[in-house]
Design a protein around this motif. Structure first.
Motif, short mmCIF file in Angstrom:
data_model
loop_
_atom_site.label_atom_id
_atom_site.label_comp_id
_atom_site.label_asym_id
_atom_site.label_seq_id
_atom_site.Cartn_x
_atom_site.Cartn_y
_atom_site.Cartn_z
N GLY A 1 46.30 1.89 31.06
CA GLY A 1 45.03 2.50 30.68
C GLY A 1 43.92 1.48 30.77
N VAL A 2 42.71 1.95 30.70
CA VAL A 2 41.56 1.06 30.76
C VAL A 2 41.47 0.25 29.48
CG1 VAL A 2 40.31 2.65 32.28
CG2 VAL A 2 39.95 2.78 29.80
N SER A 3 40.63 -0.74 29.48
CA SER A 3 40.47 -1.60 28.32
C SER A 3 40.06 -0.82 27.08
CB SER A 3 39.40 -2.66 28.62
OG SER A 3 39.08 -3.40 27.47
N ARG A 4 40.71 -1.12 25.95
CA ARG A 4 40.43 -0.54 24.63
C ARG A 4 40.84 0.92 24.52
NH1 ARG A 4 40.79 -5.11 22.80
NH2 ARG A 4 40.48 -4.12 20.79
N SER A 5 41.91 1.29 25.20
CA SER A 5 42.40 2.67 25.10
C SER A 5 43.63 2.76 24.21
CB SER A 5 42.70 3.23 26.49
OG SER A 5 43.62 2.40 27.20
N SER A 6 43.77 1.83 23.27
CA SER A 6 44.82 1.85 22.24
C SER A 6 46.20 1.47 22.76
CB SER A 6 44.90 3.22 21.55
OG SER A 6 43.70 3.55 20.92
N LYS A 7 46.26 0.76 23.89
CA LYS A 7 47.56 0.38 24.43
C LYS A 7 48.30 -0.58 23.50
CE LYS A 7 45.97 -1.30 28.30
NZ LYS A 7 44.52 -1.16 27.94
N THR A 8 47.62 -1.64 23.09
CA THR A 8 48.28 -2.67 22.29
C THR A 8 48.78 -2.15 20.94
OG1 THR A 8 47.13 -4.51 23.36
CG2 THR A 8 47.98 -4.90 21.14
N PRO A 9 47.94 -1.48 20.12
CA PRO A 9 48.47 -1.01 18.84
C PRO A 9 49.60 0.00 19.00
CG PRO A 9 46.24 -0.18 19.22
CD PRO A 9 46.50 -1.22 20.25
N THR A 10 49.55 0.81 20.06
CA THR A 10 50.64 1.75 20.29
C THR A 10 51.92 1.01 20.63
OG1 THR A 10 49.06 3.41 21.10
CG2 THR A 10 51.37 3.76 21.63
N CYS A 11 51.81 -0.04 21.43
CA CYS A 11 52.99 -0.84 21.78
C CYS A 11 53.62 -1.47 20.53
CB CYS A 11 52.62 -1.92 22.78
SG CYS A 11 52.38 -1.33 24.48
#
Length: 291
Positions: free
Chosen positions: A151-161
């Motif tokens: 996903g693009v930057s700041r689309s909640s990838k890290t917290p979801t991971c």
């Protein structure tokens, strides 16, 4: 006591996570309810319980309890009855049902769900994996991933991971940046599900502006932009999201709109999509009609 202003006491002999989740889920069903949670965790002795009872007496309110020690439960029951505060042992209905199914009594030993078993170390391993593979780092580790979020930057990838890692899922996240091709390992028969996260442009701009304020208006970590204004320009962001969605569609990667989803809801959808991916992979090939 005002009916919409409550002290709620959560008493647990472990971490209290179960009570926290149950309390939040129940209170969320009441509009404009004002609640103060008093969390009492790792209560395993009479001395600890007496401190809890002092707290309840000072600020009376309903009690949700997950204690399994029978002596402590009896003392808590008696004290709450004297103070006139309602008490609910939240595990009792589940334990009674399972005792009937298993035909054996529960052990009533606190903290048995927290053991250093294989599942525990799997979660720790997944957490280390997420840390070392965050934001496209060490893409060579894709072969070890259980799922890849793009996903693009700041689309909640890290917290979801990170949330998925707490479930023992090795989740790698890869930023989608116009003009930069995703890792080759994702483009041709990836070894695990690849799932795109998308978001409404306005919501994304609000998140990015907040992020820029936190880092002092500098370049977003992970990649540099020639024109930083594009990072929060509506038209540019809209084009960026459209490009990312088209890429996901072209590769057959399912997408999740996270605009109005919590991290927990997004993660639950990721797990469903992972199940679907594996079910398709495990489905036996169709029989040859000619045969």
């Amino acid at each position: 006591m005002d009916s919409d202003k409550l002290n709620i006491h959560l008493i647990s002999d472990a971490t209290g996570d179960t009570l926290n989740s149950l309390g939040r889920a129940a209170v969320a069903q009441f509009d404009e309810a004002l609640v103060t949670y008093h969390r009492w965790s790792l209560i395993r002795s009479r001395l600890q319980l007496h401190r809890v009872l002092e707290g309840i007496q000072a600020e009376p309110g309903p009690v949700l309890c997950s204690l399994v020690d029978q002596a402590l439960r009896h003392e808590l029951d008696s004290a709450c009855a004297r103070m006139g505060v309602p008490l609910l042992h939240v595990l009792d209905p589940v334990l009674e049902m399972l005792q009937a199914q298993f035909g054996a009594p529960a052990r009533h030993k606190p903290g048995r769900q927290y053991v250093l078993d294989a599942d525990y170390f799997r979660r720790i391993d997944a957490m280390h994996y997420v840390i070392s593979h965050d934001d496209g780092q060490a893409n060579r580790g894709i072969s070890d991933a259980d799922v890849v979020l793009v996903g693009v930057s700041r689309s909640s990838k890290t917290p979801t991971c990170f949330y998925l890692a707490n479930r023992g899922i090795k989740a790698l996240n890869v930023p989608l940046v116009p003009g930069i091709e995703p890792p080759e390992a994702l483009m041709n028969d990836p070894p695990c599900p690849v799932i795109g996260l998308t978001i409404d442009p306005k919501s994304l701009i609000d998140i990015r502006r907040h992020r820029l304020q936190l880092i002092g208006g500098g370049a977003e970590a992970g990649f540099a932009r020639a024109d930083k204004s594009d990072y929060v320009d509506y038209e540019a962001v809209e084009k960026e999201l459209l490009w990312a969605r088209r890429l996901c569609n072209a590769r057959g990667w399912p997408t999740i709109d996270v605009t109005r989803r919590s991290i927990e809801e997004t993660s639950a959808t990721v797990l469903k999509l992972m199940d679907n991916w594996h079910a398709k992979r495990e489905k036996p090939p169709a029989a040859d009609d000619a045969g």
